[in-house]
Design a protein around this motif. Sequence first.
Motif, PDB file in Angstrom:
ATOM      1  N   GLY A 249      -4.047 -15.556  29.247  1.00  0.00           N
ATOM      2  CA  GLY A 249      -4.988 -15.770  30.341  1.00  0.00           C
ATOM      3  C   GLY A 249      -5.070 -17.236  30.752  1.00  0.00           C
ATOM      4  N   LEU A 250      -5.081 -18.143  29.770  1.00  0.00           N
ATOM      5  CA  LEU A 250      -5.076 -19.571  30.084  1.00  0.00           C
ATOM      6  C   LEU A 250      -3.790 -19.969  30.800  1.00  0.00           C
ATOM      7  CD1 LEU A 250      -6.558 -21.031  26.767  1.00  0.00           C
ATOM      8  CD2 LEU A 250      -7.731 -20.695  28.953  1.00  0.00           C
ATOM      9  N   ARG A 251      -2.682 -19.377  30.358  1.00  0.00           N
ATOM     10  CA  ARG A 251      -1.400 -19.683  31.026  1.00  0.00           C
ATOM     11  C   ARG A 251      -1.402 -19.188  32.473  1.00  0.00           C
ATOM     12  NH1 ARG A 251       1.823 -20.247  33.986  1.00  0.00           N
ATOM     13  NH2 ARG A 251       4.105 -20.191  33.838  1.00  0.00           N
ATOM     14  N   LEU A 252      -1.982 -18.028  32.724  1.00  0.00           N
ATOM     15  CA  LEU A 252      -2.035 -17.508  34.089  1.00  0.00           C
ATOM     16  C   LEU A 252      -2.913 -18.370  34.997  1.00  0.00           C
ATOM     17  CD1 LEU A 252      -2.272 -13.665  33.392  1.00  0.00           C
ATOM     18  CD2 LEU A 252      -0.269 -14.975  34.136  1.00  0.00           C
ATOM     19  N   HIS A 253      -3.852 -19.100  34.405  1.00  0.00           N
ATOM     20  CA  HIS A 253      -4.697 -20.013  35.176  1.00  0.00           C
ATOM     21  C   HIS A 253      -4.066 -21.397  35.325  1.00  0.00           C
ATOM     22  CE1 HIS A 253      -7.775 -16.934  34.476  1.00  0.00           C
ATOM     23  NE2 HIS A 253      -8.455 -17.494  35.460  1.00  0.00           N
ATOM     24  N   GLY A 254      -2.807 -21.521  34.916  1.00  0.00           N
ATOM     25  CA  GLY A 254      -2.076 -22.768  35.131  1.00  0.00           C
ATOM     26  C   GLY A 254      -2.069 -23.727  33.971  1.00  0.00           C
ATOM     27  N   TRP A 255      -2.637 -23.369  32.837  1.00  0.00           N
ATOM     28  CA  TRP A 255      -2.654 -24.270  31.691  1.00  0.00           C
ATOM     29  C   TRP A 255      -1.309 -24.206  30.956  1.00  0.00           C
ATOM     30  CZ3 TRP A 255      -8.016 -24.359  28.839  1.00  0.00           C
ATOM     31  CH2 TRP A 255      -9.026 -24.537  29.787  1.00  0.00           C
ATOM     32  N   ASP A 271      -5.556 -28.851  28.444  1.00  0.00           N
ATOM     33  CA  ASP A 271      -4.627 -28.061  27.648  1.00  0.00           C
ATOM     34  C   ASP A 271      -4.869 -28.178  26.155  1.00  0.00           C
ATOM     35  OD1 ASP A 271      -3.391 -27.095  29.852  1.00  0.00           O
ATOM     36  OD2 ASP A 271      -1.754 -28.529  29.849  1.00  0.00           O
TER      37      ASP A 271
END
Length: 297
Positions: A249-255, A271
């Motif tokens: 989920g964090l990766r999908l938000h650009g992190w 990050d």
Amino acid sequence: MRVGIFDELTFFSRLHPLVAAIYFVELFTLLLIFNHLVLTLALFVGLCGLCGWYFDRQKVWRTLKGVGSLMAMIWLFNVILNQTGRPLWIGHLGSLTVRITQTAVLYGVTMALSLGGMILAFVLFNGVITTPKLSYLLFPVVPRLAMLLTISLRMVNLFTQKFRRLVMLQKTRGIVVSEGAWRGRLQKTGQLLRILLIDSVSAAMETAVLMEARGFGAKKRSHYQTFRWQAMDAVFGVVSLLVFAIIVGLRLHGWGWTGDITQFGVLGPGDWWAGLIMIGFINLPLMGEVGYRLCEN
């Protein structure tokens, strides 16, 4: 690459094969979806710690030395081929201009750590997912592929053992493969590999004949070793899925990801949270070891 297998009394070795396989799928996915330096460094260091905890440290150190050469090669290729970003050094080789940029150095280190993490994760996978577990997972779904994988893994191990025996036998005859000019060493190694290739083909043909004689594929294959679902499997599987879902989920938000390589940096804003959660995900087996020992006592 096999460093060893886990002690049967450890928590990781007692996990159900399906839960362990899901954990490794999640781990390999994390190694692919992040490209920031600190995040990949956290994954690499965490995997080094897991390998050092479960395997013999001398074997792990030898593995790391071999992995380090591949990582150095990846870093060097990135530095040479990537000419984008702020230059750190500019040199001239005749009419050719060579630039070493900050982006190339950082991105090269990140890709090298990702490759090293992949290899260490595969080492862990070989230690946890043994041949009986691999057969238990794949034979009900794809029996022929499962048999091919188990035989291939076994053949690789036998190939390595036979090569070492041949090297030791050659030493008794006064022929040392690791000494002399590089051309001579290459010729000696090639002769040994030719002997091993012929022997491997002969062994493979013999195995195929034996499998046909025993009627492989004529009926459903039984299992010598069975695995039962336990409470610790459910707890570990649910916790790992939840933590993995949070990280994704964090990766999908650009992190943890930089799409433009010219803007590549060490770490993006915020990050650190993704890095801390990722360290927790890698340490889940060690947390399970602590809980397992407490419950056993």
